[in-house]
Enzyme design. Structure first.
Site, PDB file in Angstrom:
ATOM      1  N   CYS A 185      22.354 -17.253  48.817  1.00 21.34           N
ATOM      2  CA  CYS A 185      23.074 -17.424  47.506  1.00 21.34           C
ATOM      3  C   CYS A 185      22.170 -17.831  46.508  1.00 21.34           C
ATOM      4  O   CYS A 185      21.447 -18.892  46.755  1.00 21.34           O
ATOM      5  CB  CYS A 185      23.897 -18.437  48.131  1.00 21.34           C
ATOM      6  SG  CYS A 185      25.096 -19.298  46.710  1.00 21.34           S
TER       7      CYS A 185
ATOM      8  N   TYR B   1      27.214 -10.897  37.706  1.00 21.04           N
ATOM      9  CA  TYR B   1      28.340 -10.857  38.518  1.00 21.04           C
ATOM     10  C   TYR B   1      29.422 -10.258  37.669  1.00 21.04           C
ATOM     11  O   TYR B   1      30.481  -9.345  38.012  1.00 21.04           O
ATOM     12  CB  TYR B   1      28.793 -12.201  38.901  1.00 21.04           C
ATOM     13  CG  TYR B   1      28.098 -12.716  39.976  1.00 21.04           C
ATOM     14  CD1 TYR B   1      28.768 -12.629  41.526  1.00 21.04           C
ATOM     15  CD2 TYR B   1      26.833 -13.224  39.931  1.00 21.04           C
ATOM     16  CE1 TYR B   1      27.845 -12.926  42.394  1.00 21.04           C
ATOM     17  CE2 TYR B   1      26.203 -13.966  41.308  1.00 21.04           C
ATOM     18  CZ  TYR B   1      26.721 -13.780  42.315  1.00 21.04           C
ATOM     19  OH  TYR B   1      25.915 -14.265  43.321  1.00 21.04           O
TER      20      TYR B   1
END
EC number: 2.5.1.18
Length: 359
Positions: A61, A194
């Site tokens: 992440c 994103y």
């Protein structure tokens, strides 16, 4: 309902932000966190105390990778232990499938969700990393990823290593400038990739793509004459940008359709990223295998086959970057690089060009 009269879609996204909503086909990240802070004065009920807290931060992440880097740069390994979930998860939670027996060896839990439920039974939002857990009761203290790293720099100073860099400037004007730079990096780059990847329409994607590349072109120009984002030394701003750049060619270029250029085709940003990658505390925290497994396996709406690509070739990360010609003092006056990574926190052989596969 969104402006188009269709129902907004809410999807789990456990890397950070809990859930995101596609509003009118545009990606909107949930930004509600557990904002409790660990401070020197313990104002929120959690005082700085070495050995008490455990940082849970998956290498896959980018938001968690920030905390791993800052902890290492500041030398807080003995003060705050590190738990590492595996790179994939289901809709419920990150899991400790890399640990013996599938349990975190300190917290004794299989899922990070258990620590959230100890803080708030039935916790209704996403189970995100990074999270700091109080080992006394096994409950999450905070998952406020942006504040976590700032507090490691400013509240844990008594436990920083000798020679630790000052990642957060003391000068108010420099701090204000850094905050401004970090806001743009977050909205346009960190979250911008994103926004491209999870766009729900061509129009939303086109707008997100334009914003992302406007920002990357701005960074290319800004870094042409300065070694780091704030000048001649490493700051928090560099940490925040690095974790997106290091994932760009391996994931965001193809998986998230951020494909105007590869990072390796942008001369300044590519050299800047290599400079940081080769700096102790940055590249030695990166696990490219876990990064690819996370994105390509977990995001089944984007990659339903869950096939993980073999490439790209990673050898370029170790090539000469030439950024030292810009001068500067990476660690600041009197600062020094961190010592080698301790054996129990090394990236697995073959997962990073700094750690070749074992013969």
């Amino acid at each position: 309902m969104n402006d188009a009269g269709t129902k907004d879609q809410e999807r789990p996204e456990h890397g950070r932000g809990g859930t995101y909503t596609v509003k009118g086909q545009e990606f909107v990240r949930d930004s509600r966190y557990i904002t409790t802070r660990i401070t020197r004065d313990g104002a929120d009920g959690y005082p700085v105390e070495p050995g008490r807290y455990r940082l849970i931060a998956a290498r896959a992440c980018p938001w968690a990778n920030r905390a791993i880097i800052v902890r290492r740069l500041l030398g807080l390994e003995d003060a705050i232990s590190l738990g590492l979930p595996g790179p994939t998860h289901d809709e419920r939670s990150w899991t400790f499938d890399l640990d013996p027996g599938g349990k975190d060896p300190v917290l004794g839990i299989e899922r990070l969700q258990e620590a959230y439920f100890r803080r708030e039974p039935g916790y209704p939002r996403g189970i995100t990393v990074p999270a700091i857990v109080d080992t006394r009761d096994g409950a999450v203290v905070t998952n406020d990823f942006a504040q976590i790293t700032l507090d490691l720099s400013t509240e844990w100073t008594a436990f920083h290593r000798d020679g630790a860099p000052r990642l957060v400037p003391d000068d108010p004007d420099e701090r204000a400038e850094m905050d401004s730079v970090m806001r743009r990096v977050y909205t346009e780059v960190n979250n911008g990739v994103y926004r491209c990847g999870f766009a729900g329409s061509q129009e939303a994607y086109d707008a997100a793509y334009a914003r992302l590349w406007t920002a990357l072109d701005w960074l290319e120009e800004r870094l042409a004459t300065r070694r780091y984002l704030m000048g001649d030394r490493i700051t928090e701003a560099d940490v925040r940008l690095f974790t997106t750049l290091v994932r760009f060619d391996a994931v965001y270029h193809g998986h998230f359709k951020c494909n105007r250029n590869k990072l390796s085709e942008m001369p300044v940003l590519w050299a800047y990223a290599r400079d940081l990658f080769q700096t102790p505390g940055f590249g030695d925290t990166v696990d490219f295998v876990q990064i690819k497994q996370h994105y390509y396996v977990v995001h089944t709406d984007i990659n339903p086959t869950q096939i993980v690509p073999q490439g790209p070739d990673l050898s370029g990360w170790l090539t000469e970057h030439g950024r030292d010609e810009l001068g500067g003092k990476p660690w600041g006056d009197g600062g020094t690089p961190p010592p080698p990574v301790r054996d129990d926190e090394r990236v697995a052989p073959g997962h990073n060009p700094l750690y070749p596969a074992e013969a």
